[in-house]
Design a protein around this motif. Sequence first.
Motif, short mmCIF file in Angstrom:
data_model
loop_
_atom_site.label_atom_id
_atom_site.label_comp_id
_atom_site.label_asym_id
_atom_site.label_seq_id
_atom_site.Cartn_x
_atom_site.Cartn_y
_atom_site.Cartn_z
N GLU A 252 -36.81 -20.78 42.67
CA GLU A 252 -35.47 -20.72 42.08
C GLU A 252 -34.42 -20.40 43.13
OE1 GLU A 252 -33.10 -17.74 39.04
OE2 GLU A 252 -35.23 -18.11 38.69
N GLU A 253 -34.72 -19.45 44.01
CA GLU A 253 -33.73 -19.04 45.01
C GLU A 253 -33.58 -20.10 46.10
OE1 GLU A 253 -30.76 -16.79 46.47
OE2 GLU A 253 -31.91 -16.30 44.65
N ALA A 254 -34.70 -20.74 46.50
CA ALA A 254 -34.62 -21.75 47.57
C ALA A 254 -34.05 -23.06 47.07
CB ALA A 254 -36.02 -21.98 48.15
N GLY A 255 -34.13 -23.31 45.75
CA GLY A 255 -33.63 -24.58 45.22
C GLY A 255 -32.15 -24.77 45.43
N ALA A 256 -31.40 -23.69 45.53
CA ALA A 256 -29.95 -23.79 45.70
C ALA A 256 -29.54 -23.80 47.16
CB ALA A 256 -29.26 -22.64 44.97
N ARG A 257 -30.50 -23.85 48.07
CA ARG A 257 -30.19 -23.79 49.50
C ARG A 257 -30.72 -25.05 50.19
NH1 ARG A 257 -29.21 -18.28 51.20
NH2 ARG A 257 -29.42 -16.85 49.41
N VAL A 258 -30.06 -25.41 51.26
CA VAL A 258 -30.44 -26.60 52.03
C VAL A 258 -31.30 -26.17 53.20
CG1 VAL A 258 -29.61 -28.56 53.38
CG2 VAL A 258 -28.33 -27.79 51.36
N GLY A 259 -32.38 -26.91 53.42
CA GLY A 259 -33.22 -26.65 54.59
C GLY A 259 -34.23 -25.53 54.40
N VAL A 260 -34.47 -25.12 53.15
CA VAL A 260 -35.44 -24.05 52.88
C VAL A 260 -36.65 -24.67 52.19
CG1 VAL A 260 -35.88 -21.88 51.71
CG2 VAL A 260 -33.62 -22.32 52.72
N ARG A 261 -37.84 -24.44 52.77
CA ARG A 261 -39.07 -24.97 52.20
C ARG A 261 -39.89 -23.83 51.61
NH1 ARG A 261 -44.32 -26.49 54.10
NH2 ARG A 261 -43.87 -25.57 56.14
N VAL A 262 -40.53 -24.10 50.45
CA VAL A 262 -41.32 -23.07 49.75
C VAL A 262 -42.78 -23.47 49.77
CG1 VAL A 262 -41.72 -21.85 47.58
CG2 VAL A 262 -39.38 -22.45 48.28
N ARG A 263 -43.64 -22.54 50.15
CA ARG A 263 -45.08 -22.75 50.09
C ARG A 263 -45.67 -21.58 49.30
NH1 ARG A 263 -49.02 -21.09 53.65
NH2 ARG A 263 -47.42 -20.52 55.17
N ALA A 264 -46.11 -21.87 48.07
CA ALA A 264 -46.52 -20.81 47.14
C ALA A 264 -48.03 -20.82 46.92
CB ALA A 264 -45.81 -20.96 45.80
N GLY A 265 -48.76 -19.85 47.47
CA GLY A 265 -50.15 -19.58 47.14
C GLY A 265 -51.12 -20.65 47.58
N GLU A 266 -52.40 -20.33 47.43
CA GLU A 266 -53.46 -21.27 47.70
C GLU A 266 -53.80 -22.02 46.42
OE1 GLU A 266 -54.62 -21.77 50.61
OE2 GLU A 266 -53.56 -20.11 51.62
N GLU A 267 -54.48 -23.13 46.55
CA GLU A 267 -54.84 -23.94 45.40
C GLU A 267 -55.80 -23.16 44.49
OE1 GLU A 267 -56.79 -28.31 44.37
OE2 GLU A 267 -56.37 -27.74 46.44
N GLY A 268 -55.49 -23.12 43.22
CA GLY A 268 -56.32 -22.41 42.26
C GLY A 268 -56.10 -20.90 42.24
N GLU A 269 -55.14 -20.42 43.02
CA GLU A 269 -54.91 -18.97 43.08
C GLU A 269 -54.14 -18.47 41.86
OE1 GLU A 269 -53.82 -15.90 46.62
OE2 GLU A 269 -52.46 -17.58 46.34
N GLY A 270 -53.40 -19.32 41.19
CA GLY A 270 -52.64 -18.91 40.01
C GLY A 270 -51.34 -18.22 40.40
N GLU A 271 -50.75 -17.53 39.44
CA GLU A 271 -49.48 -16.84 39.66
C GLU A 271 -49.66 -15.63 40.58
OE1 GLU A 271 -48.04 -15.77 35.86
OE2 GLU A 271 -47.23 -17.75 35.40
N VAL A 272 -48.62 -15.37 41.36
CA VAL A 272 -48.56 -14.17 42.19
C VAL A 272 -47.48 -13.29 41.59
CG1 VAL A 272 -48.24 -13.23 44.50
CG2 VAL A 272 -49.30 -15.48 44.21
N THR A 273 -47.89 -12.31 40.78
CA THR A 273 -46.92 -11.52 40.01
C THR A 273 -46.94 -10.07 40.45
OG1 THR A 273 -48.55 -11.10 38.27
CG2 THR A 273 -47.13 -13.02 38.00
N VAL A 274 -45.79 -9.42 40.26
CA VAL A 274 -45.62 -7.99 40.53
C VAL A 274 -44.85 -7.39 39.38
CG1 VAL A 274 -45.67 -8.29 43.04
CG2 VAL A 274 -43.48 -8.37 41.82
N ALA A 275 -44.85 -6.06 39.33
CA ALA A 275 -44.07 -5.34 38.32
C ALA A 275 -42.82 -4.78 38.97
CB ALA A 275 -44.89 -4.20 37.71
N GLY A 276 -41.67 -5.04 38.35
CA GLY A 276 -40.43 -4.53 38.92
C GLY A 276 -39.21 -5.20 38.32
N SER A 277 -38.10 -5.06 39.03
CA SER A 277 -36.83 -5.62 38.58
C SER A 277 -36.65 -7.02 39.17
CB SER A 277 -35.68 -4.71 39.01
OG SER A 277 -34.44 -5.33 38.82
N ARG A 278 -36.54 -8.01 38.31
CA ARG A 278 -36.34 -9.38 38.80
C ARG A 278 -35.03 -9.49 39.55
NH1 ARG A 278 -38.25 -14.48 37.80
NH2 ARG A 278 -36.76 -16.18 38.10
N GLY A 279 -34.00 -8.81 39.06
CA GLY A 279 -32.70 -8.89 39.73
C GLY A 279 -32.74 -8.30 41.13
N GLN A 280 -33.38 -7.12 41.28
CA GLN A 280 -33.42 -6.50 42.59
C GLN A 280 -34.32 -7.28 43.55
OE1 GLN A 280 -34.35 -2.32 42.43
NE2 GLN A 280 -32.65 -1.84 41.06
#
Length: 480
Positions: free
Chosen positions: A346-374
């Motif tokens: 979501e954050e990189a989608g609004a920027r030019v020249g930023v590439r996102v690489r999220a997790g390994e295949e089959g790893e699923g979501e990478v979640t944490v507990a906290g404030s989404r805004g912060q």
Amino acid sequence: MSRLLGSVRARATLGATLVVAVALVAAGTAVLLSLRSNLLGEAGTQAERSAREVATELAVGTPYGELSLDVDDRPVQIVDEDGTLVAASEDLERISGTSVGAVQPQPAATGDGGDGDDDGGDTDEDDSGESLEPGEIGERTTVSDGSATIDGDPEDYRFAAVPVETREQGRLTVWAGAPLSAEHGAVNTALTVMLIGFPLLLAVVGWVTWMVTGRALRPVEGIRREMAAITASEDLARRVPVPGTHDEVARLASTTNETLSALEASVDRQRRFVADASHELRSPIASLRTQLEVAAAHPELLDLDGAVEDTVRLQRLAADLLLLARLDAGERPADARVDLAALAREEAGARVGVRVRAGEEGEGEVTVAGSRGQLGRVLANLLDNAQRHARSAVEVSVRRDGELAVLAVADDGEGVPAADRERIFERFVRLDAARSRDDGGAGLGLAIARDVAVRHGGTLTVHDAPAGGALFELRLPGTA
């Protein structure tokens, strides 16, 4: 009085004295009871020995008139099966506590049974039920307490009753007494010693406790006076004295000094923060005021784009300062479930020249507990910093590392020198002194990112990126 009792010294002295007093009373009571029990047991043994000596004489057929009844001036009674007193000590004037209260023997042939004057002895002449042969002495002994008067001298006695079977008189019971004067004297003496000695011992305990407690608390009073002086002078550079005793008081003084050092550093940091914030705010405010003054005098010269730029910069700076103030106040982050991969896209989608690489295949979501805004603010600040220094590319990666969730932002710029990798997280720090505030901001982005990471139980560090630039890694506790 209430102020004195409110002191630790007085309470410690009073508490120690009370504890010792209770212990002394308990120990004294136990000693008295044990002493009395032993002396009563010894008197009972003496009485039984006297009764068996007389019973032995009866068993061998010694006549009443030849019995040893006046040895050591102790009361002796001989009672037959009918409860009649058939023999007694010569000078016996009164007796209680045995089966017969009579003191003058009566011939057995009268069947008189004595005068029946029983002064409270509730034993029978032989309630043991022993079956005895003529000339045999019973094994069981009956013991009771009473008193007797011999030759005008009243005294308390412990009596022992021993049965004996004679050939001519049949079943007889011998009552013999042992005086309790030694028991009474020993118990009274011990009680007197305790009544005199215990108060003296308590006074010594109280005095010693008062002196020792005062000596132990003297450094505490020194710490209190110094803290009062520090509070009055507001001089946080002062420190309390640390005694050389290496005990709890010394550790208290050391901890107090550590607290004062942390407080002094916090106050200094707060002062620098206020000064830096004032300095940072002065530039956009002065610029905006100048433009408005020019516009007021010459409307045709109004630089509307510049005024909007200064207003936005001022708004961002105010938001940063407000967030830092909330973090310094200990505001706890929300306990929401945040998907770092989705946040990065979501954050990189609004920027030019930023590439996102999220997790390994089959790893699923990478979640944490906290404030989404912060956490979004952390990622935005890291991307702003990366784009500011990157030559051509910025990459965001999200992965799991054991129980941790890792979000990394890498650029292909010049990187961060090893000596500055901690300093860049300080507030209002810019490594490029020539960089203008317009281009680089106020130097709060990385400081905010580090504070948010710490508040979420994680870390934010910087390393060398594979492409040669800077690699910022945010590590947070992951959720299942």
